[in-house]
Scaffold this active site. Sequence first.
Site, PDB file in Angstrom:
ATOM      1  N   SER A  13      -4.236  15.066 -45.077  1.00  0.00           N
ATOM      2  CA  SER A  13      -4.317  16.449 -45.565  1.00  0.00           C
ATOM      3  C   SER A  13      -3.832  17.400 -44.479  1.00  0.00           C
ATOM      4  CB  SER A  13      -5.760  16.792 -45.923  1.00  0.00           C
ATOM      5  OG  SER A  13      -5.889  18.202 -46.005  1.00  0.00           O
ATOM      6  N   HIS A  38      -1.168  15.111 -48.531  1.00  0.00           N
ATOM      7  CA  HIS A  38      -2.173  15.803 -49.344  1.00  0.00           C
ATOM      8  C   HIS A  38      -2.141  17.301 -49.017  1.00  0.00           C
ATOM      9  CE1 HIS A  38      -6.050  15.673 -51.605  1.00  0.00           C
ATOM     10  NE2 HIS A  38      -6.432  16.644 -50.792  1.00  0.00           N
ATOM     11  N   ASP A  40      -3.997  20.927 -49.903  1.00  0.00           N
ATOM     12  CA  ASP A  40      -5.208  21.509 -50.471  1.00  0.00           C
ATOM     13  C   ASP A  40      -4.970  22.957 -50.862  1.00  0.00           C
ATOM     14  OD1 ASP A  40      -7.271  19.423 -50.311  1.00  0.00           O
ATOM     15  OD2 ASP A  40      -6.814  19.478 -48.168  1.00  0.00           O
ATOM     16  N   MET A  42      -6.438  26.281 -52.413  1.00  0.00           N
ATOM     17  CA  MET A  42      -7.742  26.940 -52.650  1.00  0.00           C
ATOM     18  C   MET A  42      -7.513  28.407 -52.986  1.00  0.00           C
ATOM     19  SD  MET A  42     -10.001  25.325 -49.577  1.00  0.00           S
ATOM     20  CE  MET A  42      -9.792  23.623 -49.044  1.00  0.00           C
ATOM     21  N   HIS A  71      -3.827  18.931 -54.458  1.00  0.00           N
ATOM     22  CA  HIS A  71      -5.233  19.003 -54.901  1.00  0.00           C
ATOM     23  C   HIS A  71      -5.533  20.463 -55.198  1.00  0.00           C
ATOM     24  CE1 HIS A  71      -9.702  18.409 -53.432  1.00  0.00           C
ATOM     25  NE2 HIS A  71      -9.632  18.740 -54.710  1.00  0.00           N
ATOM     26  N   MET A  73      -7.852  23.276 -56.017  1.00  0.00           N
ATOM     27  CA  MET A  73      -9.245  23.748 -56.040  1.00  0.00           C
ATOM     28  C   MET A  73      -9.196  25.208 -56.481  1.00  0.00           C
ATOM     29  SD  MET A  73     -10.311  21.813 -52.548  1.00  0.00           S
ATOM     30  CE  MET A  73      -8.581  21.639 -52.167  1.00  0.00           C
ATOM     31  N   MET A 142     -14.721  13.573 -54.594  1.00  0.00           N
ATOM     32  CA  MET A 142     -14.950  14.361 -53.379  1.00  0.00           C
ATOM     33  C   MET A 142     -16.133  13.756 -52.624  1.00  0.00           C
ATOM     34  SD  MET A 142     -12.649  16.681 -53.276  1.00  0.00           S
ATOM     35  CE  MET A 142     -13.255  17.327 -51.717  1.00  0.00           C
ATOM     36  N   ASP A 180     -11.883  11.927 -50.820  1.00  0.00           N
ATOM     37  CA  ASP A 180     -11.453  13.081 -50.023  1.00  0.00           C
ATOM     38  C   ASP A 180     -12.660  13.799 -49.413  1.00  0.00           C
ATOM     39  OD1 ASP A 180     -10.199  15.339 -49.025  1.00  0.00           O
ATOM     40  OD2 ASP A 180      -9.591  16.125 -50.984  1.00  0.00           O
TER      41      ASP A 180
HETATM   42  C1  DX5 Z   1     -11.793  19.748 -48.687  1.00  0.00           C
HETATM   43  C2  DX5 Z   1     -10.361  19.292 -48.950  1.00  0.00           C
HETATM   44  C3  DX5 Z   1     -10.003  18.100 -48.168  1.00  0.00           C
HETATM   45  C4  DX5 Z   1     -10.026  18.321 -46.684  1.00  0.00           C
HETATM   46  C5  DX5 Z   1     -10.358  17.031 -46.045  1.00  0.00           C
HETATM   47  O1  DX5 Z   1     -12.063  20.855 -49.428  1.00  0.00           O
HETATM   48  O2  DX5 Z   1     -10.162  18.996 -50.303  1.00  0.00           O
HETATM   49  O3  DX5 Z   1      -8.767  17.561 -48.557  1.00  0.00           O
HETATM   50  O4  DX5 Z   1      -8.825  18.777 -46.163  1.00  0.00           O
HETATM   51  O5  DX5 Z   1     -10.526  17.299 -44.718  1.00  0.00           O
HETATM   52  P1  DX5 Z   1     -11.377  16.362 -43.769  1.00  0.00           P
HETATM   53  O6  DX5 Z   1     -10.692  15.045 -43.770  1.00  0.00           O
HETATM   54  O7  DX5 Z   1     -11.268  17.095 -42.494  1.00  0.00           O
HETATM   55  O8  DX5 Z   1     -12.768  16.317 -44.337  1.00  0.00           O
HETATM   56 ZN    ZN Z   2      -8.271  17.750 -50.780  1.00  0.00          ZN
END
Ligand code: DX5
Ligand code: ZN
Length: 227
Positions: A13, A38, A40, A42, A71, A73, A142, A180
């Site tokens: 990620s 990956h 993320d 948000m 991903h 969110m 998750m 994840d």
């Molecule tokens: C969390 C994300 C993850 C995050 C994982 O909200 O969806 O993908 O980047 O990060 P680590 O591996 O640092 O927990």
């Molecule tokens: Zn993620």
Amino acid sequence: MSRPGGRSILSPSILSADFARLGEQVHAVEQGGAQAIHLDVMDGHFVPNLTMGPAVVKAVDGITKLPLDVHLMILEPDRYLEAFRQAGADWISVHVEAVPHLHRTVTRIRELGARAGVVLNPATPLVALTDILEVADFVLLMSVDPGFGGQAFIPAVLNRIASLRDLLSKRGLKTLIEVDGGVGPENAGELVRAGADILVAGNAVFGKGEPQANTRDLLRRMREAEG
Ligand code: DX5
Ligand code: ZN
């Protein structure tokens, strides 16, 4: 969707990457053997943080041939599916907690030519997946509450992986299981043994040391667990 060569997949990620050197960091994990990237996304509503949109996905698409594992969110992901697909998203996952008409959303992702994933927060019962498994390409479990990198792994997810693996094999489904949040060298092997196909790691790859070496180390542990 299948595991290339039957092997589990590492999808670093970039949330924890150095964004001023993003190209370099993506190349480092690619050199280290990562099989996906990956991203993320948000929105500050579904989760209490803001990150990236299609422009960053497009920039990463321009510098790597690896599949982009996007991903989402975000609330109302349907409004942005096309934009992310056009930006180069190859796998698109949406949260069951954020989507009222999940069957429609998953079908739309597949119509756009991407692989569709459904994501469950740690406290959402697995039963929420029962009637969508047949149409999803992968399930993302998750192992932290989403929103931030670097959080502690929630161990109860190990049992959830095993239960989902069991359910999938009973139904004869090839749906992949992605995990994840809080994934690192201390639990990567255990997660693969529990039945995970794809591991996401942000902090463990980009948070300290060298991303290329960290990637190799995680992959070595995953391969050992495959036996
Ligand atoms: C969390 C994300 C993850 C995050 C994982 O909200 O969806 O993908 O980047 O990060 P680590 O591996 O640092 O927990
Ligand atoms: Zn993620």
